[in-house]
Structures are given as C-alpha cells and as structure tokens.
Design a protein around this motif. Structure first.
Motif, PDB file in Angstrom:
ATOM      1  N   ALA A   1       0.844  -1.207   0.000  1.00 26.58           N
ATOM      2  CA  ALA A   1       0.000   0.000   0.000  1.00 26.58           C
ATOM      3  C   ALA A   1       0.876   1.253   0.000  1.00 26.58           C
ATOM      4  O   ALA A   1       0.557   2.244  -0.657  1.00 26.58           O
ATOM      5  CB  ALA A   1      -0.937  -0.018   1.206  1.00 26.58           C
ATOM      6  N   GLN A   2       1.984   1.165   0.701  1.00 28.44           N
ATOM      7  CA  GLN A   2       2.892   2.318   0.762  1.00 28.44           C
ATOM      8  C   GLN A   2       3.529   2.566  -0.608  1.00 28.44           C
ATOM      9  O   GLN A   2       3.597   3.697  -1.081  1.00 28.44           O
ATOM     10  CB  GLN A   2       3.979   2.040   1.785  1.00 28.44           C
ATOM     11  CG  GLN A   2       4.435   3.287   2.457  1.00 28.44           C
ATOM     12  CD  GLN A   2       5.366   2.980   3.629  1.00 28.44           C
ATOM     13  OE1 GLN A   2       5.578   1.829   3.983  1.00 28.44           O
ATOM     14  NE2 GLN A   2       5.926   4.016   4.193  1.00 28.44           N
ATOM     15  N   VAL A   3       3.962   1.472  -1.255  1.00 32.34           N
ATOM     16  CA  VAL A   3       4.548   1.602  -2.594  1.00 32.34           C
ATOM     17  C   VAL A   3       3.533   2.220  -3.557  1.00 32.34           C
ATOM     18  O   VAL A   3       3.857   3.085  -4.377  1.00 32.34           O
ATOM     19  CB  VAL A   3       5.003   0.207  -3.123  1.00 32.34           C
ATOM     20  CG1 VAL A   3       5.358   0.250  -4.596  1.00 32.34           C
ATOM     21  CG2 VAL A   3       6.183  -0.301  -2.303  1.00 32.34           C
ATOM     22  N   LEU A   4       2.279   1.760  -3.438  1.00 30.16           N
ATOM     23  CA  LEU A   4       1.231   2.249  -4.357  1.00 30.16           C
ATOM     24  C   LEU A   4       0.662   3.604  -3.929  1.00 30.16           C
ATOM     25  O   LEU A   4      -0.152   4.175  -4.636  1.00 30.16           O
ATOM     26  CB  LEU A   4       0.071   1.233  -4.416  1.00 30.16           C
ATOM     27  CG  LEU A   4       0.382  -0.140  -4.992  1.00 30.16           C
ATOM     28  CD1 LEU A   4      -0.798  -1.081  -4.798  1.00 30.16           C
ATOM     29  CD2 LEU A   4       0.723  -0.031  -6.479  1.00 30.16           C
ATOM     30  N   ARG A   5       1.047   4.051  -2.750  1.00 35.69           N
ATOM     31  CA  ARG A   5       0.468   5.265  -2.140  1.00 35.69           C
ATOM     32  C   ARG A   5      -1.058   5.130  -2.066  1.00 35.69           C
ATOM     33  O   ARG A   5      -1.815   6.013  -2.461  1.00 35.69           O
ATOM     34  CB  ARG A   5       0.834   6.517  -2.937  1.00 35.69           C
ATOM     35  CG  ARG A   5       2.317   6.800  -2.924  1.00 35.69           C
ATOM     36  CD  ARG A   5       2.626   7.986  -3.808  1.00 35.69           C
ATOM     37  NE  ARG A   5       4.058   8.146  -3.991  1.00 35.69           N
ATOM     38  CZ  ARG A   5       4.864   8.756  -3.150  1.00 35.69           C
ATOM     39  NH1 ARG A   5       4.388   9.254  -2.043  1.00 35.69           N
ATOM     40  NH2 ARG A   5       6.155   8.853  -3.404  1.00 35.69           N
ATOM     41  N   PHE A   6      -1.471   3.973  -1.575  1.00 40.73           N
ATOM     42  CA  PHE A   6      -2.895   3.659  -1.508  1.00 40.73           C
ATOM     43  C   PHE A   6      -3.318   3.537  -0.042  1.00 40.73           C
ATOM     44  O   PHE A   6      -2.614   2.934   0.762  1.00 40.73           O
ATOM     45  CB  PHE A   6      -3.145   2.330  -2.233  1.00 40.73           C
ATOM     46  CG  PHE A   6      -4.505   1.762  -2.016  1.00 40.73           C
ATOM     47  CD1 PHE A   6      -5.618   2.330  -2.621  1.00 40.73           C
ATOM     48  CD2 PHE A   6      -4.697   0.651  -1.197  1.00 40.73           C
ATOM     49  CE1 PHE A   6      -6.886   1.810  -2.417  1.00 40.73           C
ATOM     50  CE2 PHE A   6      -5.966   0.125  -0.988  1.00 40.73           C
ATOM     51  CZ  PHE A   6      -7.052   0.701  -1.608  1.00 40.73           C
ATOM     52  N   SER A   7      -4.458   4.108   0.281  1.00 42.46           N
ATOM     53  CA  SER A   7      -4.972   3.897   1.638  1.00 42.46           C
ATOM     54  C   SER A   7      -6.500   3.961   1.617  1.00 42.46           C
ATOM     55  O   SER A   7      -7.109   4.425   0.648  1.00 42.46           O
ATOM     56  CB  SER A   7      -4.400   4.945   2.593  1.00 42.46           C
ATOM     57  OG  SER A   7      -5.354   5.944   2.842  1.00 42.46           O
ATOM     58  N   CYS A   8      -7.111   3.477   2.674  1.00 45.52           N
ATOM     59  CA  CYS A   8      -8.574   3.470   2.768  1.00 45.52           C
ATOM     60  C   CYS A   8      -9.098   4.823   3.240  1.00 45.52           C
ATOM     61  O   CYS A   8     -10.321   5.023   3.285  1.00 45.52           O
ATOM     62  CB  CYS A   8      -9.032   2.387   3.745  1.00 45.52           C
ATOM     63  SG  CYS A   8      -8.642   0.730   3.181  1.00 45.52           S
ATOM     64  N   ALA A   9      -8.206   5.715   3.612  1.00 42.56           N
ATOM     65  CA  ALA A   9      -8.654   7.001   4.153  1.00 42.56           C
ATOM     66  C   ALA A   9      -9.549   7.718   3.142  1.00 42.56           C
ATOM     67  O   ALA A   9      -9.203   7.817   1.958  1.00 42.56           O
ATOM     68  CB  ALA A   9      -7.445   7.874   4.482  1.00 42.56           C
ATOM     69  N   GLY A  10     -10.669   8.173   3.596  1.00 39.03           N
ATOM     70  CA  GLY A  10     -11.578   8.945   2.749  1.00 39.03           C
ATOM     71  C   GLY A  10     -12.385   8.104   1.773  1.00 39.03           C
ATOM     72  O   GLY A  10     -13.078   8.652   0.908  1.00 39.03           O
ATOM     73  N   CYS A  11     -12.319   6.772   1.896  1.00 42.55           N
ATOM     74  CA  CYS A  11     -13.079   5.923   0.958  1.00 42.55           C
ATOM     75  C   CYS A  11     -14.576   6.088   1.204  1.00 42.55           C
ATOM     76  O   CYS A  11     -15.029   6.022   2.350  1.00 42.55           O
ATOM     77  CB  CYS A  11     -12.677   4.463   1.139  1.00 42.55           C
ATOM     78  SG  CYS A  11     -13.625   3.367   0.073  1.00 42.55           S
ATOM     79  N   PRO A  12     -15.352   6.282   0.131  1.00 39.75           N
ATOM     80  CA  PRO A  12     -16.795   6.459   0.316  1.00 39.75           C
ATOM     81  C   PRO A  12     -17.509   5.130   0.561  1.00 39.75           C
ATOM     82  O   PRO A  12     -18.693   5.105   0.899  1.00 39.75           O
ATOM     83  CB  PRO A  12     -17.239   7.049  -1.031  1.00 39.75           C
ATOM     84  CG  PRO A  12     -16.231   6.538  -2.025  1.00 39.75           C
ATOM     85  CD  PRO A  12     -14.932   6.390  -1.274  1.00 39.75           C
TER      86      PRO A  12
ATOM     87  N   CYS B   1      -9.506  -3.755  -4.646  1.00 38.66           N
ATOM     88  CA  CYS B   1     -10.855  -3.180  -4.516  1.00 38.66           C
ATOM     89  C   CYS B   1     -11.117  -2.181  -5.653  1.00 38.66           C
ATOM     90  O   CYS B   1     -10.200  -1.776  -6.366  1.00 38.66           O
ATOM     91  CB  CYS B   1     -11.007  -2.497  -3.161  1.00 38.66           C
ATOM     92  SG  CYS B   1     -10.094  -0.949  -3.047  1.00 38.66           S
ATOM     93  N   PHE B   2     -12.356  -1.761  -5.781  1.00 39.12           N
ATOM     94  CA  PHE B   2     -12.729  -0.871  -6.893  1.00 39.12           C
ATOM     95  C   PHE B   2     -11.898   0.417  -6.874  1.00 39.12           C
ATOM     96  O   PHE B   2     -11.493   0.936  -7.903  1.00 39.12           O
ATOM     97  CB  PHE B   2     -14.239  -0.550  -6.820  1.00 39.12           C
ATOM     98  CG  PHE B   2     -14.583   0.572  -5.883  1.00 39.12           C
ATOM     99  CD1 PHE B   2     -14.778   1.857  -6.372  1.00 39.12           C
ATOM    100  CD2 PHE B   2     -14.681   0.367  -4.516  1.00 39.12           C
ATOM    101  CE1 PHE B   2     -15.069   2.907  -5.520  1.00 39.12           C
ATOM    102  CE2 PHE B   2     -14.969   1.396  -3.656  1.00 39.12           C
ATOM    103  CZ  PHE B   2     -15.159   2.683  -4.151  1.00 39.12           C
ATOM    104  N   ARG B   3     -11.597   0.889  -5.675  1.00 37.34           N
ATOM    105  CA  ARG B   3     -10.909   2.167  -5.563  1.00 37.34           C
ATOM    106  C   ARG B   3      -9.446   2.021  -6.005  1.00 37.34           C
ATOM    107  O   ARG B   3      -8.892   2.890  -6.676  1.00 37.34           O
ATOM    108  CB  ARG B   3     -10.996   2.634  -4.109  1.00 37.34           C
ATOM    109  CG  ARG B   3     -10.688   4.090  -3.928  1.00 37.34           C
ATOM    110  CD  ARG B   3     -11.265   4.543  -2.614  1.00 37.34           C
ATOM    111  NE  ARG B   3     -10.785   5.854  -2.260  1.00 37.34           N
ATOM    112  CZ  ARG B   3     -10.025   6.101  -1.206  1.00 37.34           C
ATOM    113  NH1 ARG B   3      -9.636   5.123  -0.427  1.00 37.34           N
ATOM    114  NH2 ARG B   3      -9.650   7.318  -0.947  1.00 37.34           N
ATOM    115  N   CYS B   4      -8.848   0.911  -5.637  1.00 40.25           N
ATOM    116  CA  CYS B   4      -7.462   0.679  -6.038  1.00 40.25           C
ATOM    117  C   CYS B   4      -7.417   0.455  -7.555  1.00 40.25           C
ATOM    118  O   CYS B   4      -6.504   0.931  -8.239  1.00 40.25           O
ATOM    119  CB  CYS B   4      -6.911  -0.536  -5.285  1.00 40.25           C
ATOM    120  SG  CYS B   4      -5.132  -0.608  -5.292  1.00 40.25           S
ATOM    121  N   GLN B   5      -8.429  -0.244  -8.077  1.00 41.40           N
ATOM    122  CA  GLN B   5      -8.481  -0.465  -9.533  1.00 41.40           C
ATOM    123  C   GLN B   5      -8.583   0.873 -10.271  1.00 41.40           C
ATOM    124  O   GLN B   5      -7.911   1.080 -11.278  1.00 41.40           O
ATOM    125  CB  GLN B   5      -9.679  -1.337  -9.894  1.00 41.40           C
ATOM    126  CG  GLN B   5      -9.512  -2.787  -9.493  1.00 41.40           C
ATOM    127  CD  GLN B   5     -10.728  -3.613  -9.867  1.00 41.40           C
ATOM    128  OE1 GLN B   5     -11.158  -3.631 -11.013  1.00 41.40           O
ATOM    129  NE2 GLN B   5     -11.292  -4.307  -8.892  1.00 41.40           N
TER     130      GLN B   5
END
Ligand code: SF4
Ligand code: SF4
Length: 201
Positions: free
Chosen positions: A29-40, A139-143
């Motif tokens: 997640a860190q490499v991708l700069r991806f997090s669940c923060a603010g996910c609707p 997940c859809f958001r990461c996609q």
C-alpha cells in the motif's frame, strides 16, 4: 473460563501469519500510495466464503474474548445475515450485506478478522499447486487508481495460503481427511459456534 478452542502453538502461528499479511499489505500500500482514508465505500459488505477450520476457530477465540452480551448481539446479527444472504442467493443475487462484526464502520474483532479482510484492497496474485497463476485486481478504488498502468506490483498470496494450509494440517492431523470441507461465510461461522470436535485423540 472458556474452554480452549485452539492449542496455544496453533493460535500463535495463526497470529504470526496474520501479522505477516498485514505487513505485506502495508508495504505494498505504501509503494502504491494507496490507503482506505476517505473511501466512500466500506468493503465489509463483500461476500466471501472461508475454507479452514483454523480461521474459524481463531475467529471464535476472538469472540470468546468479548463480553457475553456483546457477543450474543453480534451472533444475533450474524443470524440475520445468514437468513438474508440465503434469500438473496435463492434469487441468484450476490449478497452485499454488511458484515455482522462491523460496528459503526469499524471492525469489532480487528485482531481476529479473517485472512481475506487483511488482503482485500491491493492487487494480489497467487500460484496454485497445479501451477496456474491467479490474479486479484484489488478493490474498486485501487483499480480506479491504477487504471491504465501496466506494471502493477502485486502482493503474492502463495506462501501465505501455503502456511495457512500447513497450520490447518498440523492442527487437524489425519482427521482433516474425514472432516467435511469448510465453505462458510463469517456469519455462518458465528452462528454455528466454534468448530466442535475433540482433537485430543
Ligand atoms: S479496501 Fe478499498 S473499498 Fe475497501 S475501504 Fe479500503 S479503499 Fe475502500
Ligand atoms: S471481520 Fe471485520 S474487517 Fe472483516 S468484513 Fe467483518 S467487520 Fe469487516
């Protein structure tokens, strides 16, 4: 005191495996700069079935640590989940019901949540024993975030699945061959109670 569900060493091995999963997830997640923060969305309404007695028992270790009233309330919610999901499946709909352990948007049993709860989100892959490689898009958001990218790094689930199977085999021993296969949602596991067989023999 509650009776022991899992031998202590098996319980420790599951906890260690779960923490490895978390570490691998966080690193990617860190490499991708991806997090669940603010996910609707809240993906705790995704429909998953689980396949090991070990995860089932470990979930129950967590449930037994809750106070009785709270545990009973969650089990009641699980019963409702099972009734509604069966009705949806009978209509050929994939259930999208909130997990009975989700409490105000958060997991009430976070340290005991199941493997897929720890891996869903980032792209991943695994190689099956027959050599076939399976890929999971995340997940859809990461996609959405990775759309159009070709060099997508993936979390490799292969070793994690192998370790889980080894734990299951070490715990169940020869009984594994005669026990029914597990194919249950988390709600099914809660409603059914902890796996109830005698492992002393
Ligand atoms: S895993 Fe994806 S869908 Fe689920 S909460 Fe995180 S960002 Fe949202
Ligand atoms: S066990 Fe926890 S993390 Fe997993 S789906 Fe349920 S509430 Fe969400």
């Amino acid at each position: 005191m509650n009776p022991e569900i899992l031998p202590a060493d098996i319980s420790r091995r599951i906890a260690a495996l779960y923490s490895e999963m978390e570490k691998a997830y966080d690193e990617l997640a860190q490499v991708l700069r991806f997090s669940c923060a603010g996910c609707p969305d809240n993906c705790c309404d995704s429909y998953f079935q689980h396949h090991t007695y070990a995860e089932w028992a470990y979930l129950w270790e967590g449930l037994q640590q809750l106070g009785e009233e709270r545990r009973e309330r969650f089990i009641e919610k699980a019963g409702e989940y099972v009734r509604q999901s069966e009705a949806m499946l009978a209509r050929d709909e994939r259930p999208n019901l909130m997990c009975p352990l989700n409490e105000n948007g958060l997991c009430a049993l976070y340290p005991h949540r199941l493997m897929i709860c720890r891996l869903h989100g980032v792209p991943s892959a695994m190689t099956r024993p027959d050599g076939k490689r399976l890929e999971f898009p995340g997940c859809f958001r990461c996609q959405e975030m990775l759309a159009g990218r070709e060099d997508i790094p993936r979390l490799d689930r292969t070793k994690m699945y192998q370790t889980l199977v080894e734990i299951e085999m070490d715990w169940l021993g020869p009984k594994r061959r005669i026990l029914p296969k597990v194919r249950m949602t988390l709600a099914d596991m809660m409603v059914k109670g902890p796996p109830g067989f005698n492992f002393c023999g």
